[in-house]
Design a protein around this motif. Sequence first.
Motif, PDB file in Angstrom:
ATOM      1  N   GLU A 171       0.830  -1.201   0.000  1.00  0.00           N
ATOM      2  CA  GLU A 171       0.000   0.000   0.000  1.00  0.00           C
ATOM      3  C   GLU A 171       0.865   1.251   0.000  1.00  0.00           C
ATOM      4  N   GLN A 211      -4.959   6.549  -2.378  1.00  0.00           N
ATOM      5  CA  GLN A 211      -4.202   5.346  -2.000  1.00  0.00           C
ATOM      6  C   GLN A 211      -4.067   4.389  -3.164  1.00  0.00           C
ATOM      7  N   VAL A 235       0.241   5.763   0.128  1.00  0.00           N
ATOM      8  CA  VAL A 235      -0.591   6.964   0.098  1.00  0.00           C
ATOM      9  C   VAL A 235       0.144   8.037  -0.691  1.00  0.00           C
TER      10      VAL A 235
END
Length: 439
Positions: A97, A138, A99
Amino acid sequence: MQQIARSVALAFNNLPRPHRVMLGSLTVLTLAVAVWRPYVYHPNTAPIVKTIELEKNEIRSLLPEASEPIDQAPQEEEAIPQDELDDKADGDAGVHEYVVSTGDTLSSVLNQYGIDMGDISQLSAADKDLRNLKIGQQLSWTLNADGDLQQLTWEMSRRETRTYDRTANGFKMSSEMQEGDWVNSVLKGTVGASFVSSARDAGLTSAEISAVIKAMQWQMDLRKLKKGDEFSVLMSREMLEGKREQSQLLGVRLRSDGKDYYAIRAEDGKFYDRNGTGLAKGFLRFPTSRQFRVSSNFNPRRLNPVTGRVAPHRGVDFAMPQGTPVLAVGDGEVVQAKRSGAAGYYVAIRHGRTYTTRYMHLRKLLVKPGQKIKRGDRIALSGNTGRSTGPHLHYEVWINQQAVNPLTAKLPRTEGLTGSDRRDYLAQVKDVVPQLQID
């Protein structure tokens, strides 16, 4: 002739020893000059050319990479220690992941993880909107066994999520619109056996607990919370037909030993304290006081020059003299400091819960496991231990247990909000803090 030879030998033997040594040396030198035939290059003579056929594996052995040690998968004793705070949510194992922050592009984000530029180009071709990432959005992705991009998910907003799946001809995009209602929920609890178990008892999911851990990582080691410490969490949850679909952390408050710690989400997706000061600790780009030559780059798809099999190089090698001071690139805790096989003497440092750095082939260790260190502290002297072809430092950066390119990775930096961003954030703080009451 024999009589002449005997007469010469007799006369030679009757000479004083210094004279015999000098005469013998001159004789040897004269003979050497007489038989010497220097090679003379004749430009009109055709050169001798010989063609040598090499097998494929022999060709690979001539590449520059063949002079570098080929890394293997980290040995068990080299693995970074894990604990319950590292537990992934169900279905999240293997998912990476990120951001989006200031200055990010699709290429800069994925390239630091070693994702092939060809895949990045195919993604952009599948959806030109990917060229216009916005701060706070994201990205998440999965890789196949060969380290190739398998799927990318782009959360454009709370309402729209786009997914890109690998096909035979590139990537295929699909879009999903969320139709649920977002509702704020405050979840409170008191720490018992551990924070994780207490948070679950308070109603947080594994993914929500992970979000809290990351938000608080620079202020508090949640493993060190004591029994009786309290917490309050503000979650925004999407509800569809009475079921929770997804959630987003808005704010956290921890009370430990009578002191309160806050982390509140801003529009850029990052967490700040109540005054708008960034919580992340700044990192150095290089683990030495000056920059040294890179002798081997980060390459997760590097081929073993002999076997032709993938042997990832998960860090960067800096060629440097033995005994060069090695510095910690950020504040953290030493989790490994020992000698271990191919890595030689090495150090692993954990920075918060998201970042880990590793330093290998050291000559001398200057720290011990469990020791707290600050950015710029000397942790070791460089060397040539373990499986190494010459004096160098092997340096790795891991984000969320995934190796990234230390030269291009987006590292934390100490920052704060300014101008209109700070004014908007402080207005948000006035709304969030009263909801994080601790009884």
